[in-house]
Design a protein around this motif. Structure first.
Motif, PDB file in Angstrom:
ATOM      1  N   VAL A  15       0.843  -1.202   0.000  1.00 12.75           N
ATOM      2  CA  VAL A  15       0.000   0.000   0.000  1.00 12.75           C
ATOM      3  C   VAL A  15       0.879   1.254   0.000  1.00 12.75           C
ATOM      4  CG1 VAL A  15      -1.725   1.323   1.280  1.00 12.75           C
ATOM      5  CG2 VAL A  15      -1.840  -1.177   1.242  1.00 12.75           C
ATOM      6  N   PHE A  41       0.584   5.794  -0.331  1.00 11.57           N
ATOM      7  CA  PHE A  41      -0.246   6.991  -0.499  1.00 11.57           C
ATOM      8  C   PHE A  41       0.631   8.205  -0.257  1.00 11.57           C
ATOM      9  CE2 PHE A  41      -0.612   6.068   4.063  1.00 11.57           C
ATOM     10  CZ  PHE A  41      -0.371   7.316   4.617  1.00 11.57           C
ATOM     11  N   LEU A  61      -7.012  13.370   2.793  1.00 12.91           N
ATOM     12  CA  LEU A  61      -7.016  12.069   2.130  1.00 12.91           C
ATOM     13  C   LEU A  61      -7.751  11.091   3.035  1.00 12.91           C
ATOM     14  CD1 LEU A  61      -5.887   9.877   0.084  1.00 12.91           C
ATOM     15  CD2 LEU A  61      -3.997   9.624   1.699  1.00 12.91           C
ATOM     16  N   ILE A  89      -8.958   7.141   3.862  1.00 10.18           N
ATOM     17  CA  ILE A  89      -8.670   5.736   3.579  1.00 10.18           C
ATOM     18  C   ILE A  89      -9.881   4.942   4.064  1.00 10.18           C
ATOM     19  CG2 ILE A  89      -7.119   3.808   4.015  1.00 10.18           C
ATOM     20  CD1 ILE A  89      -4.873   5.793   4.489  1.00 10.18           C
ATOM     21  N   LYS A  93      -6.568  -0.697   7.629  1.00 10.77           N
ATOM     22  CA  LYS A  93      -6.474   0.763   7.741  1.00 10.77           C
ATOM     23  C   LYS A  93      -5.744   1.171   9.027  1.00 10.77           C
ATOM     24  CE  LYS A  93     -10.984   1.068   7.687  1.00 10.77           C
ATOM     25  NZ  LYS A  93     -11.419  -0.351   7.596  1.00 10.77           N
ATOM     26  N   ARG A 109      -9.220  13.366  -1.781  1.00  5.84           N
ATOM     27  CA  ARG A 109      -8.982  12.097  -2.468  1.00  5.84           C
ATOM     28  C   ARG A 109      -9.303  10.959  -1.508  1.00  5.84           C
ATOM     29  NH1 ARG A 109      -4.012  10.771  -3.843  1.00  5.84           N
ATOM     30  NH2 ARG A 109      -3.235  12.260  -2.308  1.00  5.84           N
ATOM     31  N   LEU A 124      -8.543   6.695  -0.792  1.00 11.17           N
ATOM     32  CA  LEU A 124      -7.841   5.446  -1.097  1.00 11.17           C
ATOM     33  C   LEU A 124      -8.678   4.319  -0.507  1.00 11.17           C
ATOM     34  CD1 LEU A 124      -5.300   3.669  -1.801  1.00 11.17           C
ATOM     35  CD2 LEU A 124      -4.393   4.323   0.439  1.00 11.17           C
ATOM     36  N   PRO A 179      -4.363  -2.248  -1.943  1.00 12.58           N
ATOM     37  CA  PRO A 179      -5.084  -1.100  -2.498  1.00 12.58           C
ATOM     38  C   PRO A 179      -6.066  -1.554  -3.571  1.00 12.58           C
ATOM     39  CG  PRO A 179      -2.806  -1.127  -3.267  1.00 12.58           C
ATOM     40  CD  PRO A 179      -2.934  -2.245  -2.277  1.00 12.58           C
ATOM     41  N   GLU A 222      -8.134   4.272  -6.059  1.00 13.99           N
ATOM     42  CA  GLU A 222      -7.799   5.578  -5.517  1.00 13.99           C
ATOM     43  C   GLU A 222      -8.305   6.649  -6.469  1.00 13.99           C
ATOM     44  OE1 GLU A 222      -3.686   6.360  -4.630  1.00 13.99           O
ATOM     45  OE2 GLU A 222      -4.186   8.342  -3.833  1.00 13.99           O
TER      46      GLU A 222
END
Ligand SMILES: Nc1ncnc2c1ncn2[C@@H]1O[C@H](COP(=O)(O)OP(=O)(O)OP(=O)(O)O)[C@@H](O)[C@H]1O
Ligand SMILES: [Mg+2]
Lengths: 315, 260
Positions: free
Chosen positions: B22, B24, B32, B34, B42, B220, B222, B229, B232
């Motif tokens: 993963v 980012f 951001l 997740i 996570k 954004r 993810l 992942p 995204e």
């Protein structure tokens, strides 16, 4: 803020008054001696309480530092010609250095593992003291030269009552000072959640070590005071039972409560004296009293009672 | 310009790949998020980024410095701050003291002045308390300042953790399910708070199951699934991605519907 400042001031004022007034009701010098023993035990317990109650790290070998302080003032003047008052400082520095060196590796351990490691340290120091008889007099112990300060010979139960009382006041003041400082907060934070303390930037290892060193210095100075007061010292003062006694005082009085440590010391030192009238049942009764008070006051005497009073006052 | 970049992070627990490849990155002022099903990795990813777990592979860069493997307090000193999904408050300290600990790195902290409580220690303490009270007010906990944190309700503790994390004046803030257990009003407040923080130029990484909140405030998103992942993109891209709908949003939506 103001209230907290006041609380600290009030605690110190009450303690000072108690120390000053108690002698008025003492029928004999024997009482001065018992009270001095309480002040000395309380001093050592307050230091241990900073480590256990605030920073949350156990030490089952704390009498080792008490022993180092005691033997420093015995050996220093006798064998090395160090002035008695300077030997107190030598003991404190030795204890601090030992706590620092040993604390680094063992304070990484947690809970039971830390308990065993500190217990090992205590056993080791007690063993060294009893075997190095050339220096320490071995299991029989050794005499301690009188303390002289600026030509004043400190001796007699009455004098030592005031000296140990003053030491306790200073020790209490310093311990209470910590409360509202970044250091004191770091101690209590890492006690509650190590991981949360770390992510806000508390270097957990460093603060555990600081608490350990502080506790060691308190015990060392208490040990020096006791050695001077008794004029004699033996390895029991550094032994396992004494370590257990210190932990008992802290837990019985209340973990994290500075006043609790003084009350705990008062109970644990005076109770056996009071119970001697029960002869062979003395230890049985002492044990029972400790068990029962822990069951009914599981947070320790002072936190439990003050909680009770606060609830009464509110209702 | 990114401030935090995680590249190809991986960790396994007893053969189970909790996080697997993963990466980012997030820039100052950006939010951001997740997201992903329970057990997607996570929180584990947060634990790696904040230095609590050591990743078995991958690198982390914070402001152009390789910080892989640094301890949590060293990362905090470089401007990384976080909250916890499973509350990690200092139970026996007051709410205000909790936030004051958050200012640890902003305080001068040496032992001897503390032991003797020099005037400068007292002065600094007063300043720290004032700053902590401001932060408590900003999360709606001003009245709880002198209450033991252990007796605060769950939602209040969540906000207390945010205040404590902000007290460090971080450059990057990781929030692990800040709205969990909060009612609609509290969630709204947290929404505002997160935007405010981002507007001040803090990079925010948010883990959250409340899709309304996530879709609204994220720049954004993810998506993780079983440590890997999945997708995204912008909130719109992610919402319309069939893979995401199948793996998470569909099932999650169904669960939300079932709960309602
Ligand atoms: N310390 C650990 N030891 C063993 N397994 C762990 C550990 N930490 C996490 N895991 C495992 O890693 C996987 C990812 O867990 P993680 O908590 O990161 O999920 P998550 O995405 O945060 O889920 P949730 O939405 O429920 O919070 C899970 O299978 C979990 O059991
Ligand atoms: Mg999680």
């Amino acid at each position: 803020m103001g209230a907290l400042l006041n609380q600290r001031f009030m605690t110190l004022a009450v303690l000072a008054v108690v120390i000053a007034v108690l002698p008025l009701v003492f029928p004999s010098s024997y009482y001065f001696r018992v009270a001095s023993l309480v002040w000395v035990s309380a001093l050592a317990a307050i230091g241990l309480n900073i480590l256990m109650g605030q920073a949350g790290q156990v030490s089952l070998g704390h009498a080792a530092f008490f022993g180092i302080g005691a033997y420093a003032v015995a050996i220093g003047p006798t064998h090395l010609g160090i002035p008695p008052w300077a030997a107190i400082l030598v003991g404190a520095v030795l204890s601090a250095v030992l706590a620092y060196l040993v604390g680094r590796p063992i304070l990484r351990l947690k809970g039971h593992y830390l308990a065993i490691a500190t217990l090992g340290l205590g056993v080791l120091i007690a063993l060294v003291i009893s075997t190095e008889s050339g220096w320490t007099g071995g299991p029989d112990g050794m005499p301690v030269e009188r303390l002289t300060l600026f030509g004043w010979r400190v001796s007699g139960s009455n004098t030592w009552y005031w000296v140990t009382g003053a030491l306790l006041l200073i020790g209490t003041w310093i311990a209470l000072n910590l409360d509202e400082t970044p250091t004191g907060r770091a101690f209590r934070a890492l006690h509650d959640s190590e991981v949360a303390a770390q992510v806000v930037g508390v270097d957990v290892a460093r603060f555990k070590l600081q608490a350990f060193v502080i506790a060691a210095v308190y015990a060392s100075i208490a040990g020096s005071a006791l050695a001077f007061m008794n004029g004699f010292i033996n390895p029991d003062q550094a032994g396992f039972l004494h370590s257990v006694e210190l932990v008992t005082i802290v837990v019985l009085g209340g973990l994290g409560s500075i006043v609790g440590s003084i009350v705990g010391a008062a109970v644990l030192v005076t109770l056996p004296q009071a119970l001697t009238i029960f002869h062979e049942y003395e230890h049985l009764l002492l044990g029972l009293i400790i068990i029962v008070s822990m069951i009914f006051m599981r947070n320790g005497i002072v936190p439990s009672l003050s909680g009770l009073f606060l609830r009464r006052a509110r209702s | 310009m990114t401030i935090l970049t995680a590249t190809d992070i991986g960790i396994s627990f007893g053969g189970v790949k909790a996080v697997d490849g993963v990466g980012f990155s997030v820039s100052p002022g950006q939010i951001l998020s997740i997201i992903g099903p329970n057990g997607a990795g996570k929180t584990t990813l947060f634990n790696i980024v904040s230095g609590i777990y050591a990743a078995s592979r991958g690198t982390i860069h914070l402001a152009d410095e390789d910080v892989t493997g640094l301890s949590p307090h060293d990362l905090a000193a470089r401007g990384l701050s976080r909250t916890f999904q499973n509350l990690q408050i200092f139970q026996r300290m007051t709410a205000c003291e909790n936030v004051m600990v958050g200012r640890h790195l902003r305080e001068k902290c040496s032992l001897l002045p503390a032991l003797f409580r020099t005037p400068s220690v007292t002065r600094q303490n007063r300043e720290t308390r004032a700053a902590a009270l401001d932060l408590l007010a900003s999360v709606g906990l001003k009245d709880a300042a002198d209450v033991p944190a252990g007796s605060l309700p769950y939602g209040a503790c969540k906000r207390l953790e945010i205040a404590r994390a902000l007290a460090a004046e971080p450059r990057v803030l990781l929030l692990d399910e800040p709205a969990a257990g909060c009612n609609a009003v509290e969630t709204e407040e947290i929404d505002h708070l997160i935007r405010q923080v981002a507007d001040r130029g803090v990079a925010v990484v948010l883990v959250e199951h409340d899709m309304k909140l996530v879709m609204k405030i994220s720049d954004r998103i993810l998506v993780l699934e079983r440590g890997r992942p999945l997708a995204e993109g912008t909130p719109r891209e992610v919402r319309d991605d069939p893979k995401v709908v199948e793996a998470y949003l569909g099932q999650h939506g169904a669960r939300e519907a079932a709960r309602a």
